[in-house]
Each structure stands twice: as C-alpha cells, then as structure tokens.
Scaffold this motif. Structure first.
Motif, mmCIF file in Angstrom:
data_model
loop_
_atom_site.group_PDB
_atom_site.id
_atom_site.type_symbol
_atom_site.label_atom_id
_atom_site.label_comp_id
_atom_site.label_asym_id
_atom_site.label_seq_id
_atom_site.Cartn_x
_atom_site.Cartn_y
_atom_site.Cartn_z
ATOM 1 N N GLY A 113 33.510 47.783 21.162
ATOM 2 C CA GLY A 113 32.835 48.645 22.128
ATOM 3 C C GLY A 113 31.634 47.754 22.811
ATOM 4 N N GLN A 114 30.734 46.854 22.067
ATOM 5 C CA GLN A 114 29.922 46.250 22.303
ATOM 6 C C GLN A 114 30.165 45.132 23.428
ATOM 7 O OE1 GLN A 114 27.930 45.609 18.821
ATOM 8 N NE2 GLN A 114 26.195 47.015 19.174
ATOM 9 N N PHE A 115 31.109 44.423 22.849
ATOM 10 C CA PHE A 115 31.812 43.308 23.381
ATOM 11 C C PHE A 115 32.341 43.852 25.001
ATOM 12 C CE2 PHE A 115 35.738 41.022 24.810
ATOM 13 C CZ PHE A 115 35.013 39.591 24.922
ATOM 14 N N GLU A 116 33.021 45.021 24.822
ATOM 15 C CA GLU A 116 33.580 45.458 26.068
ATOM 16 C C GLU A 116 32.505 45.759 27.216
ATOM 17 O OE1 GLU A 116 37.509 47.541 26.285
ATOM 18 O OE2 GLU A 116 36.407 48.356 24.667
ATOM 19 N N PHE B 291 31.966 43.627 30.898
ATOM 20 C CA PHE B 291 31.919 44.523 31.867
ATOM 21 C C PHE B 291 30.603 44.271 32.460
ATOM 22 C CE2 PHE B 291 31.279 48.211 34.783
ATOM 23 C CZ PHE B 291 32.436 48.394 35.432
ATOM 24 N N ILE B 292 29.541 44.164 32.006
ATOM 25 C CA ILE B 292 28.018 43.843 32.816
ATOM 26 C C ILE B 292 28.061 42.468 33.266
ATOM 27 C CG2 ILE B 292 25.626 43.594 32.207
ATOM 28 C CD1 ILE B 292 25.911 46.002 30.240
ATOM 29 N N GLY B 293 28.630 41.679 32.294
ATOM 30 C CA GLY B 293 28.453 40.074 32.757
ATOM 31 C C GLY B 293 29.626 39.753 33.851
ATOM 32 N N GLY B 294 30.450 40.482 34.188
ATOM 33 C CA GLY B 294 31.370 40.211 35.298
ATOM 34 C C GLY B 294 30.820 40.911 36.482
ATOM 35 N N ALA C 220 30.132 54.099 32.522
ATOM 36 C CA ALA C 220 30.599 55.435 32.340
ATOM 37 C C ALA C 220 32.116 55.710 32.889
ATOM 38 C CB ALA C 220 29.619 56.511 32.475
ATOM 39 N N GLN C 221 31.859 55.274 34.216
ATOM 40 C CA GLN C 221 33.042 55.653 35.149
ATOM 41 C C GLN C 221 34.285 54.767 34.638
ATOM 42 O OE1 GLN C 221 33.853 57.787 37.668
ATOM 43 N NE2 GLN C 221 31.984 58.770 36.807
ATOM 44 N N GLU C 222 33.995 53.594 34.186
ATOM 45 C CA GLU C 222 34.885 52.419 33.701
ATOM 46 C C GLU C 222 35.715 52.625 32.520
ATOM 47 O OE1 GLU C 222 37.578 49.050 33.346
ATOM 48 O OE2 GLU C 222 36.494 50.018 35.208
ATOM 49 N N PHE C 223 34.786 53.334 31.341
ATOM 50 C CA PHE C 223 35.331 53.435 30.187
ATOM 51 C C PHE C 223 35.656 54.832 29.897
ATOM 52 C CE2 PHE C 223 33.102 49.472 29.924
ATOM 53 C CZ PHE C 223 34.064 48.774 29.217
ATOM 54 N N ALA C 224 35.465 55.769 30.965
ATOM 55 C CA ALA C 224 35.769 57.408 30.962
ATOM 56 C C ALA C 224 35.026 57.910 29.799
ATOM 57 C CB ALA C 224 37.212 57.633 30.580
ATOM 58 N N ILE C 225 33.582 57.792 29.784
ATOM 59 C CA ILE C 225 32.752 58.199 28.772
ATOM 60 C C ILE C 225 31.569 58.915 29.420
ATOM 61 C CG2 ILE C 225 33.719 56.930 26.668
ATOM 62 C CD1 ILE C 225 31.237 54.999 27.181
ATOM 63 N N LEU D 225 26.494 35.054 23.631
ATOM 64 C CA LEU D 225 27.132 35.931 22.641
ATOM 65 C C LEU D 225 28.734 36.212 23.381
ATOM 66 C CD1 LEU D 225 27.889 37.888 20.342
ATOM 67 C CD2 LEU D 225 26.695 39.715 21.319
ATOM 68 N N LEU D 226 28.640 36.426 24.683
ATOM 69 C CA LEU D 226 29.755 36.713 25.265
ATOM 70 C C LEU D 226 30.473 35.620 25.598
ATOM 71 C CD1 LEU D 226 31.527 38.731 26.833
ATOM 72 C CD2 LEU D 226 30.115 38.288 28.895
ATOM 73 N N ASP D 227 29.928 34.598 25.695
ATOM 74 C CA ASP D 227 30.851 33.190 26.008
ATOM 75 C C ASP D 227 31.378 32.780 24.614
ATOM 76 O OD1 ASP D 227 29.912 33.241 28.838
ATOM 77 O OD2 ASP D 227 28.576 31.704 28.475
#
Length: 150
Positions: A35-38, A42-45, A55-60, A101-103
C-alpha cells in the motif's frame, strides 16, 4: 457463457494472492508495504498530487488516505506543501529518501509482476487481459460505482 460467479471468485482470489506476494517481497527487500509503495508510485508520477487524488484513484475514504499519507510523511518519504490554488489542501511530493526508496523498490515490483502476471500466460493473452481489465475498470469508474461513502 462462463460461470460469472466462478470468474468473480477467480479474479478476487488471484488479486488477493498477487497483492500478498508483491507485498511480502517489497516488505522483505525494501521495508515498505504494498500500500505504501502504491502511494509512493502514484505521488511520484504526478505533479500536484493531493490526498483526494489518492483517495479517488484507490477508491478509499479520504480520512484513511490522509492517515496513510501521515505515515509516509512520518517515515520521511513524502512531504506536504501548501497548495497555491486551494488553501484547504496540500500538495504531496516525494522526498529524496522517498524517491530513492521508490527507485529501489520499483524493479522488485516489476520483477514480481513479471513472474506472477506475465510469465504464466502468452504475450497475446496478457495484452488481451490488460485491455479487458481496462474496459471493466472504466465501466465501474464511469458509473462512479464502488466508491466509499464518507
């Protein structure tokens, strides 16, 4: 016509197991949950990413999303900065540590997706699956179905 209940069962059970195996690998190798990675991905992109966008992207729910971002911020992976267009929201961006971390984790994520999603089927089947899943996702999103209330 296939048994739709069986298709549903297979789809959900596969997704759950894929999510779990990806999560286990990311946690073991990089100390990050799936979940953190996702969220980081998303933020990095996206420039100008807001909690509401996640919230919209992950429907939460927005509250749960904000708490997740709080944890990323506490870990030093994400920072909030004032949104110049709306004082009530913040813009999210990766810190240098979050980008590192993401890379580092992205190749692990891609390798596991290859092993569990691409390798078991033909390239043609994967292309067809990707197209079909995209249509199904657009259908529920266009209907605004399955979004949390509150």
């Amino acid at each position: 016509m296939p048994d739709l209940a069986q298709v549903f069962s297979d789809l959900v059970r596969y997704e759950t197991r894929l999510y779990n195996v990806l999560g286990a690998r990311l946690r073991a190798e990089h100390g990050v949950t799936i979940g953190q990675f996702e969220f980081l991905r998303f933020i990095g992109g996206r420039d100008g990413c807001r909690v509401n966008d996640l919230a919209q992207e992950f429907a939460i729910a927005v509250g749960a999303t904000s708490k997740g971002v709080d944890r990323l911020e506490a870990a030093g992976w994400v920072r909030r900065r004032p949104n110049p267009e709306n004082r009530r929201s913040s813009l999210l961006e990766l810190t240098d540590t979050g980008r590192q971390l993401l890379d580092a984790a992205a190749p692990t994520f891609e390798r596991e997706l290859g092993a569990w999603l691409a390798d078991p089927i033909t390239a043609r089947s994967l292309t067809q699956l990707a197209s079909t899943i995209a249509v199904l996702r657009r259908t529920v999103e266009d209907a605004r179905a399955g979004m949390p209330s509150g």
